[in-house]
Design an enzyme around this catalytic site. Structure first.
Site, mmCIF file in Angstrom:
data_model
loop_
_atom_site.group_PDB
_atom_site.id
_atom_site.type_symbol
_atom_site.label_atom_id
_atom_site.label_comp_id
_atom_site.label_asym_id
_atom_site.label_seq_id
_atom_site.Cartn_x
_atom_site.Cartn_y
_atom_site.Cartn_z
ATOM 1 N NE ARG A 170 46.209 -70.972 -27.715
ATOM 2 C CZ ARG A 170 45.287 -70.933 -26.759
ATOM 3 N NH1 ARG A 170 44.870 -69.777 -26.289
ATOM 4 N NH2 ARG A 170 44.804 -72.051 -26.246
ATOM 5 C CB SER A 244 45.206 -76.574 -30.066
ATOM 6 O OG SER A 244 44.455 -76.744 -28.894
ATOM 7 C CD GLU A 340 47.811 -73.016 -30.458
ATOM 8 O OE1 GLU A 340 48.877 -73.520 -30.054
ATOM 9 O OE2 GLU A 340 46.741 -73.095 -29.848
HETATM 10 N N1 EPU Z 1 35.176 -80.701 -29.748
HETATM 11 C C1 EPU Z 1 34.661 -81.737 -30.489
HETATM 12 N N2 EPU Z 1 35.490 -82.783 -30.812
HETATM 13 C C2 EPU Z 1 36.772 -82.828 -30.429
HETATM 14 C C3 EPU Z 1 37.305 -81.770 -29.667
HETATM 15 C C4 EPU Z 1 36.486 -80.706 -29.341
HETATM 16 O O1 EPU Z 1 33.503 -81.736 -30.859
HETATM 17 O O2 EPU Z 1 37.451 -83.807 -30.769
HETATM 18 C C5 EPU Z 1 34.299 -79.567 -29.397
HETATM 19 C C6 EPU Z 1 33.384 -79.824 -28.212
HETATM 20 O O3 EPU Z 1 32.174 -79.165 -28.470
HETATM 21 C C7 EPU Z 1 34.083 -79.109 -27.080
HETATM 22 C C8 EPU Z 1 34.703 -77.928 -27.789
HETATM 23 O O4 EPU Z 1 35.081 -78.444 -29.068
HETATM 24 O O5 EPU Z 1 33.199 -78.701 -26.090
HETATM 25 C C9 EPU Z 1 35.874 -77.280 -27.106
HETATM 26 O O6 EPU Z 1 36.863 -78.271 -26.836
HETATM 27 P P1 EPU Z 1 37.953 -78.045 -25.672
HETATM 28 O O7 EPU Z 1 37.279 -77.620 -24.426
HETATM 29 O O8 EPU Z 1 38.807 -79.254 -25.631
HETATM 30 O O9 EPU Z 1 38.765 -76.784 -26.150
HETATM 31 P P2 EPU Z 1 39.402 -76.361 -27.569
HETATM 32 O O10 EPU Z 1 38.649 -75.178 -28.070
HETATM 33 O O11 EPU Z 1 39.527 -77.530 -28.481
HETATM 34 C C10 EPU Z 1 41.034 -74.617 -26.518
HETATM 35 C C11 EPU Z 1 42.480 -74.309 -26.595
HETATM 36 C C12 EPU Z 1 43.275 -75.284 -25.734
HETATM 37 C C13 EPU Z 1 42.805 -75.165 -24.297
HETATM 38 C C14 EPU Z 1 41.297 -75.487 -24.258
HETATM 39 C C15 EPU Z 1 40.696 -75.287 -22.889
HETATM 40 C C16 EPU Z 1 42.833 -73.333 -28.817
HETATM 41 C C17 EPU Z 1 43.382 -73.542 -30.183
HETATM 42 N N3 EPU Z 1 42.931 -74.379 -27.984
HETATM 43 O O12 EPU Z 1 40.849 -75.904 -27.108
HETATM 44 O O13 EPU Z 1 44.647 -74.896 -25.786
HETATM 45 O O14 EPU Z 1 43.494 -76.065 -23.446
HETATM 46 O O15 EPU Z 1 40.598 -74.577 -25.165
HETATM 47 O O16 EPU Z 1 40.571 -73.934 -22.595
HETATM 48 O O17 EPU Z 1 42.358 -72.240 -28.505
HETATM 49 C C18 EPU Z 1 46.671 -75.248 -27.012
HETATM 50 O O18 EPU Z 1 46.606 -74.057 -27.317
HETATM 51 O O19 EPU Z 1 47.597 -75.994 -27.401
HETATM 52 C C19 EPU Z 1 45.613 -75.811 -26.183
HETATM 53 C C20 EPU Z 1 45.596 -77.101 -25.841
#
Ligand code: EPU
Length: 345
Positions: A170, A244, A340
């Site tokens: 990012r 995010s 972010e």
């Molecule tokens: N999780 C929780 N509770 C929640 C949300 C997430 O426990 O309410 C945990 C779970 O273990 C889950 C893990 O977090 O498996 C990862 O969650 P998710 O797959 O939704 O991905 P993220 O790490 O929260 C990142 C990016 C997203 C992107 C997704 C999918 C960042 C800051 N965000 O989110 O990007 O869509 O991976 O690859 O790196 C964005 O940048 O705006 C964005 C949406």
């Protein structure tokens, strides 16, 4: 002859339609920039030099906390053009104002692989390199070839190779040394005609299994990513949000082990340098914020990392909530969450 400023820019424009958090704030000056020539004319005008500038693409990663007393340039430069083609690859030049998801779907329809995992990310193509957008195991840098930008100080065109952009998680040179110094006008992506699909992300794999697809096409992956995103992230057209709100923190192994002692189920992903990326969404949920409503704002019920505007929220209310979340995660885990989203104060 220098054109009158009123012919180039508008005055007192509400930016609500231009930011996906749906914050209503006024811009002192505003211009919808349709071409690079138009952009250069605006930059060359003496009155522009008196204004603070803000470059806006799809407004999907920005939080306005107050009226903006400068000039907002809304980049609407269009165009899709194949600039080079070989047996294996296609190089596609895209105007910075093109909607990112529509660009992705165009590539999917042509059978050009590389961006299908990045389906449904809101925003424009010109904004994609700024924060090196990423999702489901792919980042923009994986398909990036080069970009063209206009230098704000000189009005000259500048080319940037992948190396020049210093892409990170990012992150890029445009969020650091070159912040506020250049405006992206065109992006060139290198796409593949012989797809090597990235299905490593757990959610994609399980969805493929569920659908009984063993030999997925680019379209299958794009469709699955769209469905996953729709199930986890609010549609900004219905509920204001900027995806995010914080970055996922990357911590040293000893810090991760310390958390794991108290919370054995903490998720973590090892990075190349042995540091560990911890999902901010998990930290925020664990701190009790998931789905909480605070006045007109709150966190999304399916994804605690997304702050939403339930309607009528001010930017300040959203910022206050973000600070409260940061404070409680810091208190509980001793980890500082970094936004972010680009916060304009
Ligand atoms: N999780 C929780 N509770 C929640 C949300 C997430 O426990 O309410 C945990 C779970 O273990 C889950 C893990 O977090 O498996 C990862 O969650 P998710 O797959 O939704 O991905 P993220 O790490 O929260 C990142 C990016 C997203 C992107 C997704 C999918 C960042 C800051 N965000 O989110 O990007 O869509 O991976 O690859 O790196 C964005 O940048 O705006 C964005 C949406």
């Amino acid at each position: 002859m220098i054109k009158p400023y009123d012919a180039l820019v508008e005055s007192d424009v509400d930016l609500q339609p231009y930011n996906t958090l749906n914050i209503s704030i006024m811009a002192h000056k505003f211009a919808a920039v349709k071409t690079t020539t138009h952009l250069k004319n605006i930059l060359a005008h003496p009155q522009t030099k008196e204004n603070e500038l803000l470059i806006l693409g799809g407004g999907s990663n920005i939080l306005f906390t107050d009226d903006f007393d400068g000039l907002v340039l809304h980049v609407e430069i269009g165009g899709l053009e194949v600039v080079k083609e070989t047996e294996k690859n296609v190089w596609l030049k895209i105007g910075a104002g093109e909607n990112w998801h529509e660009t992705v779907r165009y590539c999917v329809a042509q059978g050009w692989a590389g961006v299908e995992n990045l389906s449904l990310i809101p925003g424009t193509t010109g904004a994609a390199p700024i924060q090196n957008i990423g999702a489901y195991g792919v980042e923009l840098k994986d398909v990036f070839e080069e970009l063209e930008a206009v230098d704000i100080a000189t009005g000259e065109r500048r080319q940037f190779s992948k190396e020049d952009c210093s892409f990170g998680y990012r992150n890029s040179i445009f969020k650091n040394e070159l912040k506020g110094k250049v405006i992206v006008t065109e992006v060139v992506l290198k796409l593949s005609k012989n797809p090597e699909l990235n299905t490593s992300y757990g959610a994609i794999q399980s969805e493929l299994e569920k659908r009984g697809i063993s030999d997925p096409t680019i379209r299958d992956i794009s469709d699955i990513v769209i469905d996953i995103r729709n199930s986890k992230l609010p549609n900004p057209k219905e509920t204001g949000n900027a995806g995010s709100f914080f970055k996922n923190p990357i911590v040293a192994e000893n810090i991760f082990e310390r958390i794991k002692k108290h919370y054995p189920e903490v998720p973590g992903y090892k990075m190349d340098d042995d540091m560990i990326k911890v999902p901010a969404g998990w930290l925020i949920e664990e701190a009790g914020w998931k789905g909480k409503v605070v006045g007109n704002t709150g966190t999304y019920r399916q994804q605690a990392l997304v702050i939403v505007n339930h309607g009528g929220a001010t930017g300040q209310e959203i910022l206050d909530l973000a600070k409260e979340i940061q404070a409680s995660v810091s208190e509980q885990f001793n980890i500082d969450l970094v936004p972010e989203v680009n916060i304009i104060r």
